[in-house]
Motif scaffolding. Structure first.
Motif, PDB file in Angstrom:
ATOM      1  N   ARG A  71       0.862  -1.181   0.000  1.00 10.82           N
ATOM      2  CA  ARG A  71       0.000   0.000   0.000  1.00 10.82           C
ATOM      3  C   ARG A  71       0.895   1.225   0.000  1.00 10.82           C
ATOM      4  O   ARG A  71       1.773   1.362   0.854  1.00 10.82           O
ATOM      5  CB  ARG A  71      -0.910   0.024   1.230  1.00 10.82           C
ATOM      6  CG  ARG A  71      -1.944   1.152   1.176  1.00 10.82           C
ATOM      7  CD  ARG A  71      -2.818   1.174   2.410  1.00 10.82           C
ATOM      8  NE  ARG A  71      -2.105   1.676   3.572  1.00 10.82           N
ATOM      9  CZ  ARG A  71      -1.816   2.966   3.781  1.00 10.82           C
ATOM     10  NH1 ARG A  71      -2.163   3.879   2.903  1.00 10.82           N
ATOM     11  NH2 ARG A  71      -1.173   3.335   4.864  1.00 10.82           N
ATOM     12  N   ASP A  74       1.502   7.365   0.421  1.00 10.74           N
ATOM     13  CA  ASP A  74       0.967   8.667   0.009  1.00 10.74           C
ATOM     14  C   ASP A  74      -0.420   8.557  -0.643  1.00 10.74           C
ATOM     15  O   ASP A  74      -0.989   9.553  -1.064  1.00 10.74           O
ATOM     16  CB  ASP A  74       1.944   9.388  -0.924  1.00 10.74           C
ATOM     17  CG  ASP A  74       2.228   8.612  -2.210  1.00 10.74           C
ATOM     18  OD1 ASP A  74       1.686   7.496  -2.393  1.00 10.74           O
ATOM     19  OD2 ASP A  74       3.004   9.122  -3.037  1.00 10.74           O
ATOM     20  N   ASN A  75      -0.976   7.375  -0.691  1.00 10.76           N
ATOM     21  CA  ASN A  75      -2.314   7.193  -1.265  1.00 10.76           C
ATOM     22  C   ASN A  75      -3.361   7.580  -0.227  1.00 10.76           C
ATOM     23  O   ASN A  75      -3.347   7.086   0.896  1.00 10.76           O
ATOM     24  CB  ASN A  75      -2.521   5.740  -1.707  1.00 10.76           C
ATOM     25  CG  ASN A  75      -3.778   5.554  -2.522  1.00 10.76           C
ATOM     26  OD1 ASN A  75      -4.708   6.356  -2.462  1.00 10.76           O
ATOM     27  ND2 ASN A  75      -3.822   4.479  -3.281  1.00 10.76           N
ATOM     28  N   GLU A  76      -4.262   8.449  -0.618  1.00  6.69           N
ATOM     29  CA  GLU A  76      -5.283   8.933   0.314  1.00  6.69           C
ATOM     30  C   GLU A  76      -6.433   7.947   0.487  1.00  6.69           C
ATOM     31  O   GLU A  76      -7.277   8.132   1.355  1.00  6.69           O
ATOM     32  CB  GLU A  76      -5.820  10.281  -0.167  1.00  6.69           C
ATOM     33  CG  GLU A  76      -4.751  11.356  -0.183  1.00  6.69           C
ATOM     34  CD  GLU A  76      -5.221  12.636  -0.843  1.00  6.69           C
ATOM     35  OE1 GLU A  76      -6.385  12.716  -1.278  1.00  6.69           O
ATOM     36  OE2 GLU A  76      -4.392  13.566  -0.938  1.00  6.69           O
ATOM     37  N   ILE A  77      -6.474   6.918  -0.333  1.00  2.00           N
ATOM     38  CA  ILE A  77      -7.544   5.921  -0.253  1.00  2.00           C
ATOM     39  C   ILE A  77      -6.972   4.673   0.420  1.00  2.00           C
ATOM     40  O   ILE A  77      -6.249   3.893  -0.202  1.00  2.00           O
ATOM     41  CB  ILE A  77      -8.104   5.602  -1.653  1.00  2.00           C
ATOM     42  CG1 ILE A  77      -8.560   6.889  -2.325  1.00  2.00           C
ATOM     43  CG2 ILE A  77      -9.243   4.593  -1.557  1.00  2.00           C
ATOM     44  CD1 ILE A  77      -8.878   6.748  -3.793  1.00  2.00           C
ATOM     45  N   PRO A  78      -7.261   4.480   1.695  1.00  2.00           N
ATOM     46  CA  PRO A  78      -6.603   3.412   2.458  1.00  2.00           C
ATOM     47  C   PRO A  78      -6.900   1.993   1.974  1.00  2.00           C
ATOM     48  O   PRO A  78      -6.126   1.083   2.247  1.00  2.00           O
ATOM     49  CB  PRO A  78      -7.113   3.616   3.881  1.00  2.00           C
ATOM     50  CG  PRO A  78      -8.309   4.483   3.765  1.00  2.00           C
ATOM     51  CD  PRO A  78      -8.187   5.260   2.501  1.00  2.00           C
TER      52      PRO A  78
END
Length: 128
Positions: A71, A74-78
């Motif tokens: 994962r 820096d991805n805002e969608i966990p």
């Protein structure tokens, strides 16, 4: 912005499951086809491309000789991840390399092309 799940499959005439597993699960293996440089500290992995680009991922799941799931931190969608999975085709005894990733709806084709390019490099570097 709508997000799409992407699932890709590639048949690899891999003669050794340990070669493929090493290529998708170790820093040295990933450096051969996925990134220019890879550093790992247990479950945190830093990927480097060129002189300036860096992304950090967390290993969220792994099963030896089966799959590894990352994962991006820096991805805002966990719930989003990218997964590299290997299965054995009982029909041919070759390996099926599966990739699961996510992308914005308008970037799906670009992401597919990027993975195609990466897998071609994997084929060349590992002799698949």
């Amino acid at each position: 912005m709508e997000r799409k799940k992407i699932h890709l499959e590639y048949l690899l005439n891999a003669t050794s499951k340990s070669i493929l597993w090493s290529a998708i699960s170790t820093p040295t293996g990933l450096e051969g086809w996925f990134a220019d440089r890879v550093q790992s500290d247990d479950k945190i992995v830093d990927f480097f491309w060129g002189k300036t680009e860096k992304r950090t991922a967390e290993i969220v799941a792994v099963r030896a000789y089966s799959f590894i799931r990352f994962r991006w931190l820096d991805n805002e969608i966990p719930r989003e991840y990218f997964e590299l999975k290997m299965t054995n085709s009982e029909l041919t005894n070759d390996f099926v390399f599966e990739i699961t990733d996510f992308a914005a709806a308008n970037e799906v084709d670009d992401v597919r092309e990027l993975w195609e390019s990466q897998v071609e490099t994997l084929r060349r570097t590992c002799g698949f």
